[in-house]
Design a protein around this motif. Structure first.
Motif, PDB file in Angstrom:
ATOM      1  N   LEU A 191     -30.832  28.541  12.829  1.00  0.00           N
ATOM      2  CA  LEU A 191     -30.031  29.506  12.067  1.00  0.00           C
ATOM      3  C   LEU A 191     -30.511  29.576  10.628  1.00  0.00           C
ATOM      4  N   ASP A 192     -30.729  28.395  10.037  1.00  0.00           N
ATOM      5  CA  ASP A 192     -31.130  28.367   8.629  1.00  0.00           C
ATOM      6  C   ASP A 192     -32.526  28.951   8.434  1.00  0.00           C
ATOM      7  N   GLU A 193     -33.370  28.747   9.427  1.00  0.00           N
ATOM      8  CA  GLU A 193     -34.762  29.215   9.308  1.00  0.00           C
ATOM      9  C   GLU A 193     -34.830  30.748   9.407  1.00  0.00           C
ATOM     10  N   TYR A 194     -34.060  31.328  10.345  1.00  0.00           N
ATOM     11  CA  TYR A 194     -34.250  32.751  10.624  1.00  0.00           C
ATOM     12  C   TYR A 194     -33.108  33.647  10.156  1.00  0.00           C
ATOM     13  N   LEU A 195     -31.924  33.086   9.920  1.00  0.00           N
ATOM     14  CA  LEU A 195     -30.767  33.956   9.652  1.00  0.00           C
ATOM     15  C   LEU A 195     -30.142  33.755   8.276  1.00  0.00           C
ATOM     16  N   ILE A 196     -29.851  32.488   7.988  1.00  0.00           N
ATOM     17  CA  ILE A 196     -29.075  32.225   6.766  1.00  0.00           C
ATOM     18  C   ILE A 196     -30.006  32.230   5.546  1.00  0.00           C
ATOM     19  N   ASP A 197     -29.599  32.947   4.494  1.00  0.00           N
ATOM     20  CA  ASP A 197     -30.341  32.888   3.238  1.00  0.00           C
ATOM     21  C   ASP A 197     -29.320  32.820   2.111  1.00  0.00           C
ATOM     22  N   LEU A 198     -28.832  31.601   1.869  1.00  0.00           N
ATOM     23  CA  LEU A 198     -27.714  31.439   0.932  1.00  0.00           C
ATOM     24  C   LEU A 198     -28.066  31.907  -0.473  1.00  0.00           C
ATOM     25  N   GLN A 199     -29.328  31.720  -0.863  1.00  0.00           N
ATOM     26  CA  GLN A 199     -29.711  32.105  -2.219  1.00  0.00           C
ATOM     27  C   GLN A 199     -29.569  33.619  -2.412  1.00  0.00           C
ATOM     28  N   LYS A 200     -29.906  34.360  -1.319  1.00  0.00           N
ATOM     29  CA  LYS A 200     -29.804  35.826  -1.391  1.00  0.00           C
ATOM     30  C   LYS A 200     -28.340  36.258  -1.265  1.00  0.00           C
ATOM     31  N   TRP A 201     -27.597  35.529  -0.447  1.00  0.00           N
ATOM     32  CA  TRP A 201     -26.200  35.913  -0.205  1.00  0.00           C
ATOM     33  C   TRP A 201     -25.291  35.554  -1.388  1.00  0.00           C
ATOM     34  N   LEU A 202     -25.722  34.560  -2.166  1.00  0.00           N
ATOM     35  CA  LEU A 202     -24.878  34.148  -3.308  1.00  0.00           C
ATOM     36  C   LEU A 202     -25.646  34.344  -4.614  1.00  0.00           C
ATOM     37  N   PRO A 203     -25.958  35.601  -4.963  1.00  0.00           N
ATOM     38  CA  PRO A 203     -26.797  35.820  -6.141  1.00  0.00           C
ATOM     39  C   PRO A 203     -26.053  35.379  -7.408  1.00  0.00           C
ATOM     40  N   GLY A 204     -26.834  34.986  -8.389  1.00  0.00           N
ATOM     41  CA  GLY A 204     -26.219  34.612  -9.666  1.00  0.00           C
ATOM     42  C   GLY A 204     -25.867  33.138  -9.747  1.00  0.00           C
ATOM     43  N   LEU A 205     -25.833  32.455  -8.580  1.00  0.00           N
ATOM     44  CA  LEU A 205     -25.522  31.019  -8.638  1.00  0.00           C
ATOM     45  C   LEU A 205     -26.830  30.236  -8.795  1.00  0.00           C
ATOM     46  N   PRO A 206     -26.794  29.131  -9.556  1.00  0.00           N
ATOM     47  CA  PRO A 206     -28.020  28.320  -9.643  1.00  0.00           C
ATOM     48  C   PRO A 206     -28.370  27.754  -8.262  1.00  0.00           C
ATOM     49  N   PRO A 207     -29.669  27.554  -7.985  1.00  0.00           N
ATOM     50  CA  PRO A 207     -30.052  27.097  -6.635  1.00  0.00           C
ATOM     51  C   PRO A 207     -29.441  25.755  -6.258  1.00  0.00           C
ATOM     52  N   GLU A 208     -29.136  24.899  -7.253  1.00  0.00           N
ATOM     53  CA  GLU A 208     -28.507  23.600  -6.930  1.00  0.00           C
ATOM     54  C   GLU A 208     -27.157  23.821  -6.228  1.00  0.00           C
ATOM     55  N   ILE A 209     -26.500  24.967  -6.597  1.00  0.00           N
ATOM     56  CA  ILE A 209     -25.192  25.254  -5.986  1.00  0.00           C
ATOM     57  C   ILE A 209     -25.396  26.018  -4.666  1.00  0.00           C
ATOM     58  N   SER A 210     -26.132  27.168  -4.748  1.00  0.00           N
ATOM     59  CA  SER A 210     -26.229  28.024  -3.561  1.00  0.00           C
ATOM     60  C   SER A 210     -26.999  27.329  -2.438  1.00  0.00           C
ATOM     61  N   ASN A 211     -28.053  26.588  -2.798  1.00  0.00           N
ATOM     62  CA  ASN A 211     -28.884  25.957  -1.766  1.00  0.00           C
ATOM     63  C   ASN A 211     -28.584  24.482  -1.586  1.00  0.00           C
ATOM     64  N   GLY A 212     -27.769  23.929  -2.514  1.00  0.00           N
ATOM     65  CA  GLY A 212     -27.480  22.498  -2.453  1.00  0.00           C
ATOM     66  C   GLY A 212     -26.033  22.229  -2.109  1.00  0.00           C
ATOM     67  N   LEU A 213     -25.156  22.466  -3.087  1.00  0.00           N
ATOM     68  CA  LEU A 213     -23.751  22.116  -2.896  1.00  0.00           C
ATOM     69  C   LEU A 213     -23.111  22.883  -1.733  1.00  0.00           C
ATOM     70  N   VAL A 214     -23.411  24.199  -1.645  1.00  0.00           N
ATOM     71  CA  VAL A 214     -22.745  25.003  -0.600  1.00  0.00           C
ATOM     72  C   VAL A 214     -23.110  24.507   0.812  1.00  0.00           C
ATOM     73  N   PRO A 215     -24.417  24.389   1.166  1.00  0.00           N
ATOM     74  CA  PRO A 215     -24.695  23.879   2.523  1.00  0.00           C
ATOM     75  C   PRO A 215     -24.208  22.448   2.728  1.00  0.00           C
ATOM     76  N   PHE A 216     -24.193  21.667   1.641  1.00  0.00           N
ATOM     77  CA  PHE A 216     -23.725  20.281   1.770  1.00  0.00           C
ATOM     78  C   PHE A 216     -22.230  20.247   2.113  1.00  0.00           C
ATOM     79  N   VAL A 217     -21.445  21.107   1.431  1.00  0.00           N
ATOM     80  CA  VAL A 217     -20.005  21.155   1.723  1.00  0.00           C
ATOM     81  C   VAL A 217     -19.789  21.660   3.152  1.00  0.00           C
ATOM     82  N   MET A 218     -20.634  22.615   3.581  1.00  0.00           N
ATOM     83  CA  MET A 218     -20.525  23.106   4.960  1.00  0.00           C
ATOM     84  C   MET A 218     -20.763  21.958   5.952  1.00  0.00           C
ATOM     85  N   LEU A 219     -21.764  21.143   5.649  1.00  0.00           N
ATOM     86  CA  LEU A 219     -22.078  20.005   6.528  1.00  0.00           C
ATOM     87  C   LEU A 219     -20.906  19.014   6.559  1.00  0.00           C
ATOM     88  N   LEU A 220     -20.360  18.738   5.365  1.00  0.00           N
ATOM     89  CA  LEU A 220     -19.219  17.814   5.293  1.00  0.00           C
ATOM     90  C   LEU A 220     -18.048  18.348   6.112  1.00  0.00           C
TER      91      LEU A 220
END
Ligand code: HEM
Length: 462
Positions: free
Chosen positions: A378-407
């Motif tokens: 899913l992450d490889e072909y579908l999900i693109d959090l950086q594009k879906w959450l524009p304006g957020l720093p990558p540490e948040i959009s690509n780091g904190l957000v997927p991490f919270v999803m995993l938790l």
């Protein structure tokens, strides 16, 4: 002068000749007794004079801790031999390995033994850790020994990592370049750590000397201190955890047998089988060696050593701050705390705690085998959090957000198990542990076989 030769008693002569080849009859009886006592005392420093019969069954510990010791001894002895020819300088290191392989009798064999023992050491230490965990051997009163074990595991990984660079071939150079460049993402101390380890800004002569010194001096010294400490704690706890009957009703006075010969014979059998397996592997399969390191040409894909590929795979899905720092540090803290959660005494000494624990373990492993590849795809072909959450720093959009999803997934799974099985704390902790462990194994497998050029997902051999 008489031509007669003195009488020679041939039968006596042959007897004496035979005796000169067989040492035992020449050693007086009391000397042999003394030697036996010295040997026995040596064994009895490590083990008590008697042990519970149930703990020496092969299927209780699988001899994995002892295998760790045997592998360490194999590594120390072959490492010592390798030091006679190896030269820790970028200009000479690769050539010294070629010379070792081509010019010295058994040079290739010794290198192969060192290589395969080192890889087996990781597998054996991990399996031993799992054996301890799944039989409750980490819980009171053995918590501190679990921490010592974790230190040993770190030493095993770090010894492999530092040894990886020494042949100075393309694989070594680029794997260590990737691994050390990841360090820069550690907040505050990252750059400093990277520079200390590399001995400067780039991988070069200082890095090789640093790695060589850590590999051949500091880490072996740490092993020599921590291993006897670990064994002594096993003895202090009254031996390994006692197997209990299903349901937890253990014996108070288990039947005991003499360590010599019952335990020692089994230890020898495990050691000899392991040594034979490593020797056979070393005869037929050579340790890899690519072309000499070329700092100007990176291979594609450039991968970390297999035991770190799970973490490299995390980098494909999380911002490096999370993949390199937050997730590994939290995992480390959880591993340290594992024996200190209050579980009660249920299931100690029983594989997977109970029948229900076993069922939950199987379900958790299966769930992780489905969830992890699914999430990766899913992450490889579908999900693109950086594009879906524009304006957020990558540490948040690509780091904190997927991490919270995993938790959220792991917490949801925890509560699902709790409701469905009405299980104990020990059973749930075990199930969640298995879920995370299986996920990590799947990530490692993806990293090893399913990542190709440009680290794109590929079908192996396709
Ligand atoms: C260099 C690596 C290691 C060596 C040589 C080693 C050796 C041993 C030996 C010989 C034993 C007793 C017999 C057996 O269980 O097989 C033992 C027990 C134990 N080990 Fe290790 N070990 C190593 C790594 C680890 C690791 C990575 C952990 C966990 C993180 C660990 C935790 C423990 C604990 C808690 C016990 C006591 C278990 C019980 O009483 O059932 N060890 N180890």
């Amino acid at each position: 002068m008489s031509s007669e030769r003195p009488d020679i008693d041939h039968s006596n002569f042959l007897k004496r000749l035979w005796r000169s080849f067989t040492i035992a009859p020449l050693v007086p009886e009391d000397d042999r007794e003394r030697k036996r006592t010295v040997l026995n005392t040596l064994v009895l420093h490590l083990h008590p004079p008697t042990v519970p019969m149930a703990t020496i069954r092969y299927t209780h510990t699988w001899g994995l801790g002892g295998m760790g010791l045997v592998l360490f001894l194999l590594l120390a002895s072959t490492g010592l031999l390798l030091m006679f020819t190896y030269e820790p300088a970028p200009g000479q290191a690769y050539g010294s390995i070629l010379k070792l392989k081509g010019h010295f009798l058994f040079g290739k064999f010794v290198r192969n033994i060192h290589h395969w023992s080192a890889n087996a050491f990781i597998v054996v230490a991990l399996l031993h850790m799992l054996r301890v965990f799944f039989t409750g051997g980490h819980r009171e009163p053995r918590q501190f020994n679990w921490i010592l074990g974790l230190c040993l595991l770190l030493f095993v990984l770090f010894s492999n990592f530092t040894g990886y660079l020494l042949p100075w071939d393309q694989m070594a150079y680029w794997a260590i370049t990737i691994m050390t460049s990841m360090l820069a993402y550690i907040p505050l101390a990252g750059n400093w750590l990277q520079e200390i380890l590399r001995g400067g800004g780039e991988i070069g002569p200082a890095t090789l000397v640093n790695f060589y010194t850590l590999h051949t001096t500091l880490l072996p010294i740490l092993f020599v201190i921590f291993m006897p400490w670990h064994f002594w704690r096993v003895r202090k706890a009254g031996g390994v955890v006692l197997p209990k009957a299903e349901g937890g009703a253990g014996e108070d006075n288990p039947e005991r047998v003499h360590t010599i010969p019952y335990l020692v014979v089994k230890e020898f059998a495990v050691a000899l089988t392991l040594i034979a397996a490593i020797f056979l592997l070393s005869i037929f399969v050579n340790a890899p060696l690519q072309e000499m390191a070329n700092p100007g040409m990176s291979p594609n894909p450039a991968k970390a050593p297999w035991y770190f590929l799970g973490f490299q795979e995390l980098l494909m899905h999380f911002h490096p701050l999370f993949a390199v720092f937050v997730i590994p540090v939290l995992t480390g803290i959880l591993m340290i705390l594992l024996p200190y959660f209050r579980y009660g005494s249920d299931g100690i000494g029983t594989w997977f705690i109970s029948k229900r624990g076993r069922r939950m373990a199987v379900i958790s492993a299966a769930a992780a085998m489905i969830f992890t590849p699914g999430a990766v795809i899913l992450d490889e072909y579908l999900i693109d959090l950086q594009k879906w959450l524009p304006g957020l720093p990558p540490e948040i959009s690509n780091g904190l957000v997927p991490f919270v999803m995993l938790l959220a997934v792991v917490t949801g799974y925890y509560f699902y198990l709790k409701r469905k099985y009405e299980s104990t704390k020990a059973e749930i902790t075990q199930a969640v542990f298995i879920f995370l462990l299986t996920s990590f194994i799947v990530l490692t497998i993806i990293g090893v076989w399913f990542r190709g050029e440009g680290m794109k997902l590929v079908w192996p051999g396709g």
